[in-house]
Design an enzyme around this catalytic site. Sequence first.
Site, PDB file in Angstrom:
ATOM      1  N   TYR A   1      -1.847  -1.128  10.035  1.00 21.47           N
ATOM      2  CA  TYR A   1      -1.985  -1.522   8.629  1.00 21.47           C
ATOM      3  C   TYR A   1      -0.699  -1.228   7.866  1.00 21.47           C
ATOM      4  O   TYR A   1      -0.180  -2.084   7.135  1.00 21.47           O
ATOM      5  CB  TYR A   1      -3.166  -0.792   8.006  1.00 21.47           C
ATOM      6  CG  TYR A   1      -3.374  -1.086   6.543  1.00 21.47           C
ATOM      7  CD1 TYR A   1      -3.900  -2.303   6.126  1.00 21.47           C
ATOM      8  CD2 TYR A   1      -3.058  -0.138   5.570  1.00 21.47           C
ATOM      9  CE1 TYR A   1      -4.098  -2.589   4.777  1.00 21.47           C
ATOM     10  CE2 TYR A   1      -3.257  -0.400   4.223  1.00 21.47           C
ATOM     11  CZ  TYR A   1      -3.779  -1.621   3.835  1.00 21.47           C
ATOM     12  OH  TYR A   1      -3.961  -1.893   2.496  1.00 21.47           O
TER      13      TYR A   1
ATOM     14  N   SER B   1       0.851  -1.192   0.000  1.00 18.80           N
ATOM     15  CA  SER B   1       0.000   0.000   0.000  1.00 18.80           C
ATOM     16  C   SER B   1       0.879   1.231   0.000  1.00 18.80           C
ATOM     17  O   SER B   1       1.962   1.235   0.603  1.00 18.80           O
ATOM     18  CB  SER B   1      -0.904   0.022   1.234  1.00 18.80           C
ATOM     19  OG  SER B   1      -1.568   1.275   1.326  1.00 18.80           O
TER      20      SER B   1
END
Length: 245
Positions: A153, A140
């Site tokens: 995350y 990401s």
Amino acid sequence: MLHEQRTAIVTGASKGIGAAIALRLAQDGHAIIANYASDEVGANEIVDAIKKAGGQAIAVQGDISDASCMPRLFDAADQEFGSVDVLVNNAGIMRLSAVASTSDADFEAHCAINIGGVFRGMREAANRMNEGGAIISLSSSVVGLYQPTYGVYAATKAAVEAMTHVLAKELGSRDITVNAVAPGPVGTDLFITGKPEGVIESIKEMNPFGRLGTPEDIAAAVSLLVGPDGRWISGQTLRANGGIV
């Protein structure tokens, strides 16, 4: 050397980015193992779409946080299509909260799925994938942005990138490429759910193109990396984000 019939395992292929990747790789000529954890209907819809377009695909249920999942996906590929050439570690979770308020359960779930599932996929591929194969793991672009509430995350995705760079060096002698694709904001349920419209609009404005990415944007990046034009790209993280960072 790439052989004519290639098989790809795509985890989390029932919706969003995973579904787009499965459809694109099938269009590119891969037989598809479409993994899903709970959305059987969505996975079967993807399989049906691939078959209607003349491709080959099967749906295989499995939670990648379970240690038995990856061996079963490779077993299914071997049984149905003969072997595995491509693994796309797409499945993951994103539960946002400040570090101070993140529960142990959410931390452990992120680690079990986003790190553990990807690690076991990499390990299985390292032992069973054909020479000339390709491993792609989804990271990401929050790795680098480091916004508030993304702490756990982002940490799991940084781990994915680290494993990618190391594994590329371990598998190069077998002509297996290993890369990560790090999307920016993409218009999927995973990204949009829980965000007010004003927040989404402000995120669009951060991007030079003035829009969110699409699942097809990310699938195109994966297609490049696993295809014949991507054979000299390995050990890299491709930040497919429209220039947001």
